[in-house]
Design a protein around this motif. Structure first.
Motif, short mmCIF file in Angstrom:
data_model
loop_
_atom_site.label_atom_id
_atom_site.label_comp_id
_atom_site.label_asym_id
_atom_site.label_seq_id
_atom_site.Cartn_x
_atom_site.Cartn_y
_atom_site.Cartn_z
N GLU A 33 0.86 -1.25 -0.06
CA GLU A 33 0.11 0.07 -0.01
C GLU A 33 0.92 1.07 0.07
OE1 GLU A 33 -2.49 -0.33 3.44
OE2 GLU A 33 -3.96 -1.59 2.24
N LEU A 34 0.26 2.44 -0.48
CA LEU A 34 1.15 3.62 -0.43
C LEU A 34 -0.02 4.66 -0.25
CD1 LEU A 34 3.67 5.00 -1.21
CD2 LEU A 34 2.56 5.19 -3.84
N GLY A 35 0.57 5.73 0.22
CA GLY A 35 -0.61 6.78 0.54
C GLY A 35 -0.72 7.31 2.02
N ASP A 36 -0.39 6.60 2.82
CA ASP A 36 -0.34 6.84 4.41
C ASP A 36 -0.01 8.28 4.69
OD1 ASP A 36 -1.94 4.61 5.38
OD2 ASP A 36 -0.05 3.40 5.75
N LYS A 37 -0.72 9.04 5.63
CA LYS A 37 -0.34 10.07 6.07
C LYS A 37 0.43 9.85 7.25
CE LYS A 37 -2.49 12.61 2.88
NZ LYS A 37 -1.83 13.62 1.83
N ASP A 38 1.33 10.77 7.63
CA ASP A 38 1.90 10.44 8.88
C ASP A 38 2.72 12.02 9.06
OD1 ASP A 38 3.29 10.26 11.30
OD2 ASP A 38 4.93 8.72 10.29
N LYS A 39 1.57 12.93 9.67
CA LYS A 39 2.22 14.31 9.84
C LYS A 39 1.34 14.77 11.06
CE LYS A 39 0.47 16.84 6.66
NZ LYS A 39 -0.15 17.73 5.13
N SER A 40 2.24 15.73 11.66
CA SER A 40 1.69 16.26 12.98
C SER A 40 2.24 17.89 13.09
CB SER A 40 2.06 15.49 14.32
OG SER A 40 1.74 14.25 14.16
N ALA A 41 1.51 18.64 13.66
CA ALA A 41 2.06 20.02 13.92
C ALA A 41 1.42 20.45 15.17
CB ALA A 41 1.68 20.67 12.95
N VAL A 42 2.08 21.42 15.93
CA VAL A 42 1.79 22.17 16.91
C VAL A 42 1.88 23.51 16.77
CG1 VAL A 42 3.99 21.54 18.10
CG2 VAL A 42 1.82 22.10 19.59
N ARG A 43 1.07 24.34 17.41
CA ARG A 43 1.27 25.89 17.47
C ARG A 43 0.85 26.56 18.57
NH1 ARG A 43 -2.37 27.21 13.67
NH2 ARG A 43 -0.90 27.06 11.96
N GLY A 44 1.70 27.28 19.42
CA GLY A 44 1.51 28.02 20.60
C GLY A 44 1.44 29.64 20.22
N ARG A 45 0.28 30.19 20.93
CA ARG A 45 0.18 31.69 20.67
C ARG A 45 0.20 32.39 22.08
NH1 ARG A 45 -3.49 33.94 16.04
NH2 ARG A 45 -2.63 35.65 17.26
N LEU A 46 0.93 33.47 22.35
CA LEU A 46 0.76 33.99 23.54
C LEU A 46 0.72 35.50 23.18
CD1 LEU A 46 3.74 32.86 25.92
CD2 LEU A 46 1.52 32.19 26.08
N THR A 47 -0.45 36.33 23.86
CA THR A 47 -0.84 37.49 23.56
C THR A 47 -0.52 38.42 24.91
OG1 THR A 47 -2.32 37.20 21.98
CG2 THR A 47 -2.59 39.32 23.25
N ILE A 48 0.49 39.11 24.98
CA ILE A 48 0.84 39.89 26.10
C ILE A 48 0.39 41.40 25.99
CG2 ILE A 48 2.82 40.48 27.63
CD1 ILE A 48 4.13 38.14 26.21
N GLU A 49 -0.36 41.92 27.10
CA GLU A 49 -0.84 43.17 27.02
C GLU A 49 0.06 43.93 28.12
OE1 GLU A 49 -5.01 42.67 27.04
OE2 GLU A 49 -4.98 42.55 24.78
#
Length: 736
Positions: free
Chosen positions: A218-234
């Motif tokens: 077989e061909l076509g498997d996804k194997d992807k990950s991502a993480v995003r962090g956001r900080l808002t400082i006032e």
């Protein structure tokens, strides 16, 4: 699963037609077309007040329309195409016919891609950006007076969800055909007074839909990950600091190619028949390619990419103006193996490698919006390095491993201003100007067979020193209708052809003078939104795939410049809510273009006019003036959705569709047929509940279509990159 989803979709559509008699009460916010606040012009505006051709798609709408990677936006935006060149991970963007077709990762895009105002100068880095999205904004036409980068085609702005004051969280899980699983989640809220944060993650696994014709693998498997962090400082009422960090990793399988006709392998020992099923493919990495790529002998076509993005955005209210600063750093490593011949023989096998670093700084000073004049001035600086290249094994080189390495450096400075003056209560004048200076250099030892000693390194240079700008008018016909007209000059950088670096002489920048008129209107008590635009592009030095001849090396495939060409066309976008709960969206794009001055090299005639072994001193050209440009002339898309309440539940039935015209494929000297794509969604949740369930189908009618075709091994042995057939699945989302 297929029967379950198709049955549910049919019931949903029947309920949609009968729903007025069954509904207990209209659902909120579905009685009129809602306006969306956008930042396309670097300040908050209602989308209908922006005198530009602009498409806006909300984050929930992206999920519903099956937009999983940025390539999929071609199905929801008129006059836009996004190709993964030859089935690889390198996307190329085209808007209104302006855009490149190449698989190397070193040249600037004709369409600017921005994530939270940060430019992605190399499109290979954009494949992990589409998660936790607030909205997507697509501007058509040259953009240089509003953004740090200068582009001829347009701009795509991806705006992610910002941290919130109140504590929020959510998770969604999606399971579909071929055991594909996608899980996405976020948590957001106030950490301490003056400090808010948001963390979002996504992972996608499975989905192998192709198989090896010889082994069944077989061909076509996804194997992807991502993480995003956001900080808002006032730290104070006048200062806001937004910090963001994203990390992505992609170890997914690539796309297998399909044989379009009988394929005799090198030496004639075996002839494969044409593939009769579009899921069939083939591959086999050679020991030599496995060694240089660090892969095993059982490696499948696929990627091992890794990227990190860091940014700091600062907004300071100075009282008389606002100051914005955007500091960003990107790092990306590309490692990608493709098998373009679609067999277990090494006749079009490629391994790409890149190590990209990009540092940028943007400063903008803008008015506060008081008075008749809204002004903005800005400065942009970028410093980029891109060390990379690729190894190839091709039939034409007797399957000998070939390497093409390079090191590229880019330094760019831009100064820009964009201004709007309210001449009367109804008439605005728009004026923008940009100056850009850029220096690019590429160092390479050239293309060589792996068993030949490396030659001397040569450095090639190209620079850019150009003015661009925009002049326009906006006239309010009424409180709910505006017409606009503009003329703009856009410039795209020159660059280097790195897939054949025997002679990496640069190609020149391309320039577009764009004329546009448009209408934006909300009619019938805001139940009907109708927007449209007409354009004409005067194109100078268009960058295209072509030929050059080196006196000693002979024929070289190169990116070259066409002296003159032109494109004209238009778009219509409509959103209509004829009754409460029913939303009908339509869009149509049309474009046509031709070369108006182009003497191109005739490869066959030039080869015949010179000795077989060179030198190649006689160059024969053909006049191709009047020849049409190669892109789909039209696309038509839309959606129909119905929301209603019944028996204490909220229901939503939706279908969306897109039709694309045929296109001539120069790589295989054939025509890629046009096609229709249909998707369907059926969502249900208890009224006022925090969870919802969705049944979905993509490519509902199992349409076969091809993204590209490959003629590297001659037009008699074409291969094609097919797209998946019908897939179905279920999604469960919970908010808390």
């Amino acid at each position: 699963m297929n029967r379950l989803l198709l049955g549910a979709s049919g019931v949903a559509l029947m309920l949609a037609t009968a729903a007025p008699a069954l509904a207990q009460a209209p659902v909120e916010d579905v009685t009129v077309v809602q306006d969306i606040v956008v930042t396309a012009q670097r300040r908050e505006q209602a989308s209908q007040d922006v005198g530009l051709a602009l498409s806006v798609i909300g984050g929930a709408e992206l999920d519903e329309k099956g937009v999983e990677v940025i390539n999929d936006i071609e199905n929801v935006v008129p006059n836009m195409e996004v190709d993964s060149q030859f089935g690889g991970g390198q996307p190329q963007f085209r808007i209104r016919g302006i855009g490149a077709r190449e698989y190397s990762s070193n040249n600037a895009s004709t369409v600017g891609i921005y994530v939270d105002e940060v430019a992605h100068p190399y499109t290979i880095t954009t494949q992990g950006a589409m998660f936790d999205i607030a909205r997507l904004e697509v501007l058509r036409g040259p953009q240089g007076t509003l953004y740090g980068r200068n582009t001829t085609g347009g701009a795509v702005n991806i705006i992610t969800n910002a941290p919130t004051e109140e504590l929020r969280g959510g998770v969604s899980a999606e399971y579909g055909s071929y055991d594909r699983l996608k899980v996405e989640g976020y948590i957001s809220g106030q950490i301490t007074p003056g400090l808010k944060g948001r963390l979002a993650i996504v992972t996608e696994q499975g989905g192998a839909w192709q198989y090896h014709r010889d082994t069944g693998e077989e061909l076509g498997d996804k194997d992807k990950s991502a993480v995003r962090g956001r900080l808002t400082i006032e730290p104070s009422e006048d200062i806001t600091i937004d910090l963001a960090a994203t990390y992505q990793v992609d170890k997914s399988d690539g796309l297998g190619f399909r044989l379009k006709g009988p394929y005799p392998v090198f030496g004639g020992a075996i002839t494969y028949p044409a593939d009769t099923a579009w899921r069939i493919t083939g591959w086999q990495i050679s020991p030599e390619l496995a060694a240089v790529s660090g892969r095993s002998l059982r490696a499948k076509p696929g990627r091992d990419n890794e990227g990190a993005d860091l940014s700091a955005r600062v907004r300071a209210d100075l009282g008389w103006a606002e100051l914005h600063s955007i500091t960003a750093y990107q790092s990306f490593k590309r490692s990608e193996y493709n098998d373009w011949d679609g067999t277990r023989f090494n006749e079009s096998d490629v391994y790409f490698y890149n190590n990209i670093d990009a540092l940028s700084q943007e400063l903008r000073l803008s008015s506060t919006g008081e008075g008749r004049l809204n002004w903005m001035v800005g400065a942009y600086y970028a410093n980029e390095t891109n060390d990379g290249g690729f190894y190839t094994q091709f039939r034409g080189a007797d399957r000998t491993l070939i390497n093409t390495p390079y090191q590229q450096k880019v330094e760019a400075v831009g100064l820009f201003t964009h201004n709007t003056f309210q001449l009367t209560d109804r008439l605005n004048l728009v004026a923008g100007l940009r100056y850009e200076k850029e220096e690019r250099s590429l160092t390479s030892s050239g293309t060589r067979r792996i068993n030949v000693p490396e030659g001397p390194r040569k450095t090639y240079e190209t620079d850019l020193s150009e003015f661009s700008g925009r002049l326009g008018v906006e006239f309010d016909l009424s409180d709910r209708a505006m017409v606009y007209a503009s003329v703009a000059r856009g410039v795209k950088s020159g660059g280097f052809t790195t897939y054949n670096a025997t002679s990496a002489t640069p190609f020149r920048p391309e320039i577009v003078i764009a004329y546009e008129v448009g209408l934006k209107s909300d009619l019938f008590d805001n139940r009907l939104r109708l927007n449209g635009a007409l354009f004409f592009y005067d194109y100078t030095d268009q960058q295209v795939q072509g030929l050059e001849y080196d006196r000693l090396a002979g024929r070289l495939g190169k990116i070259t410049n066409v002296p003159k060409s032109e494109i004209y066309g238009g778009e219509i976008e409509l959103v209509w809510r004829p009754i409460d709960g029913l939303t009908i969206s339509q869009n149509f794009g049309y474009k046509k273009g031709k070369y108006t001055e182009y003497f191109a090299i005739d490869g066959a005639a030039t080869d015949a006019a010179n000795p077989v072994d060179g030198p190649w001193d006689k160059i024969i050209t053909n006049d191709r003036s009047g020849e049409p440009l190669q892109f789909p002339k039209f696309n038509y898309g839309g959606s129909v959705a119905y929301d209603w309440q019944m028996l204490g539940w909220d229901w939503r039935a939706e279908t969306n569709y897109n039709q694309r015209d045929a296109i001539y494929n120069a790589a295989s000297s054939s025509v890629l047929p046009g096609y229709w794509l249909w998707n369907a969604n059926f969502t249900v949740n208890p009224t006022d509940a925090q969870w919802r369930a969705t049944l979905w189908a993509r490519n509902l009618f199992d349409t076969y279509y091809e993204e590209t075709r490959n003629g590297f091994n001659g037009s008699a042995r074409p291969t094609a990159s097919p797209s998946p057939g019908r897939t179905v699945g279920v999604r469960l989302a919970v908010d808390f």
